[in-house]
Design an enzyme around this catalytic site. Structure first.
Site, mmCIF file in Angstrom:
data_model
loop_
_atom_site.group_PDB
_atom_site.id
_atom_site.type_symbol
_atom_site.label_atom_id
_atom_site.label_comp_id
_atom_site.label_asym_id
_atom_site.label_seq_id
_atom_site.Cartn_x
_atom_site.Cartn_y
_atom_site.Cartn_z
ATOM 1 N N LYS A 44 0.804 8.617 -8.011
ATOM 2 C CA LYS A 44 0.502 7.444 -7.183
ATOM 3 C C LYS A 44 -0.540 6.552 -7.853
ATOM 4 O O LYS A 44 -1.024 5.580 -7.273
ATOM 5 C CB LYS A 44 -0.024 7.888 -5.818
ATOM 6 C CG LYS A 44 1.008 8.561 -4.960
ATOM 7 C CD LYS A 44 0.617 8.906 -3.530
ATOM 8 C CE LYS A 44 -0.770 8.856 -3.112
ATOM 9 N NZ LYS A 44 -1.009 9.315 -1.737
ATOM 10 N N LYS A 46 -3.573 7.180 -8.259
ATOM 11 C CA LYS A 46 -4.829 7.254 -7.496
ATOM 12 C C LYS A 46 -5.671 8.373 -8.095
ATOM 13 O O LYS A 46 -5.194 9.479 -8.288
ATOM 14 C CB LYS A 46 -4.523 7.581 -6.028
ATOM 15 C CG LYS A 46 -4.182 6.369 -5.193
ATOM 16 C CD LYS A 46 -4.331 6.695 -3.710
ATOM 17 C CE LYS A 46 -4.606 5.444 -2.914
ATOM 18 N NZ LYS A 46 -4.860 5.720 -1.495
HETATM 19 N N1 C2G Z 1 -5.393 3.748 6.569
HETATM 20 C C1 C2G Z 1 -5.671 2.924 7.677
HETATM 21 N N2 C2G Z 1 -6.677 2.045 7.608
HETATM 22 C C2 C2G Z 1 -7.443 1.947 6.486
HETATM 23 C C3 C2G Z 1 -7.186 2.776 5.372
HETATM 24 C C4 C2G Z 1 -6.140 3.685 5.440
HETATM 25 O O1 C2G Z 1 -4.972 3.012 8.717
HETATM 26 N N3 C2G Z 1 -8.463 1.038 6.466
HETATM 27 C C5 C2G Z 1 -4.264 4.688 6.662
HETATM 28 C C6 C2G Z 1 -3.177 4.396 5.629
HETATM 29 O O2 C2G Z 1 -2.328 3.347 6.091
HETATM 30 C C7 C2G Z 1 -2.471 5.737 5.556
HETATM 31 C C8 C2G Z 1 -3.615 6.745 5.807
HETATM 32 O O3 C2G Z 1 -4.704 5.996 6.378
HETATM 33 O O4 C2G Z 1 -1.516 5.854 6.623
HETATM 34 C C9 C2G Z 1 -4.087 7.407 4.535
HETATM 35 O O5 C2G Z 1 -4.477 6.397 3.630
HETATM 36 P P1 C2G Z 1 -4.477 6.757 2.047
HETATM 37 O O6 C2G Z 1 -5.237 8.010 1.837
HETATM 38 O O7 C2G Z 1 -4.836 5.519 1.302
HETATM 39 O O8 C2G Z 1 -2.931 7.091 1.843
HETATM 40 P P2 C2G Z 1 -1.957 6.514 0.705
HETATM 41 O O9 C2G Z 1 -2.606 6.620 -0.615
HETATM 42 O O10 C2G Z 1 -1.470 5.211 1.206
HETATM 43 O O11 C2G Z 1 -0.797 7.633 0.677
HETATM 44 O O12 C2G Z 1 3.555 9.390 1.051
HETATM 45 C C10 C2G Z 1 2.580 8.536 1.616
HETATM 46 C C11 C2G Z 1 1.389 8.398 0.708
HETATM 47 O O13 C2G Z 1 0.868 9.681 0.371
HETATM 48 C C12 C2G Z 1 0.331 7.563 1.433
#
Ligand code: C2G
Length: 132
Positions: A44, A46
């Protein structure tokens, strides 16, 4: 029992993550979180501060979370939904539409993201503090 699942990296846990987990849990009775492994994070693009093990420990301590499983690839969601008898898949709306293929297997809901917070913002803000 209505089972809900969501996925993410959940690094440097913040109120945006908590809001998402809280709302996801409120939509059912049991919430499973698929937390990205360090290897999947690389896919990803990340780089997380906390290791998979530590992100798992932190998530398991959150009152809204009932179970944490590893997310190792993009392809496992259908199997997870079936194997865990999931009724509802929830993600933040930055992913809107991306997981609609799951609608054959369960309900799919995208929730509004929490504004003004993200792991990236935390890292940038801390960098500025360090630079003075
Ligand atoms: N999130 C949110 N508000 C934020 C930051 C994050 O609602 N200010 C939500 C994201 O939309 C996601 C969850 O928190 O639903 C986790 O965010 P991340 O850890 O950034 O997840 P991500 O890297 O987007 O991974 O298969 C799906 C992926 O693994 C999602």
């Amino acid at each position: 029992m209505k089972k809900v699942i969501t996925y993410g990296t959940f690094d440097l846990i913040h109120n945006g993550h908590i809001n998402l987990l809280k709302r996801a849990k409120e939509l059912g009775d049991y919430l499973i979180v698929g937390v990205s492994t360090d290897e999947f994070n690389e896919i990803k693009n990340k780089l997380s501060y906390h290791s998979y093990e530590n992100r798992k420990v932190i998530l398991e301590a959150i009152r809204y979370v009932d179970e944490v499983i590893p997310e190792s690839n993009w392809e496992q969601k259908v199997d997870d939904v079936m194997n865990h008898n999931i009724d509802l898949f929830v993600m933040g709306d930055d992913w809107k539409g991306k997981f609609d293929f799951l609608k054959e297997y369960c309900e799919v809901i995208y929730l509004p993201r929490t504004v003004d917070i993200s792991t990236t913002k935390i890292k940038i803000d801390l960098q500025q503090v360090k630079n003075g």
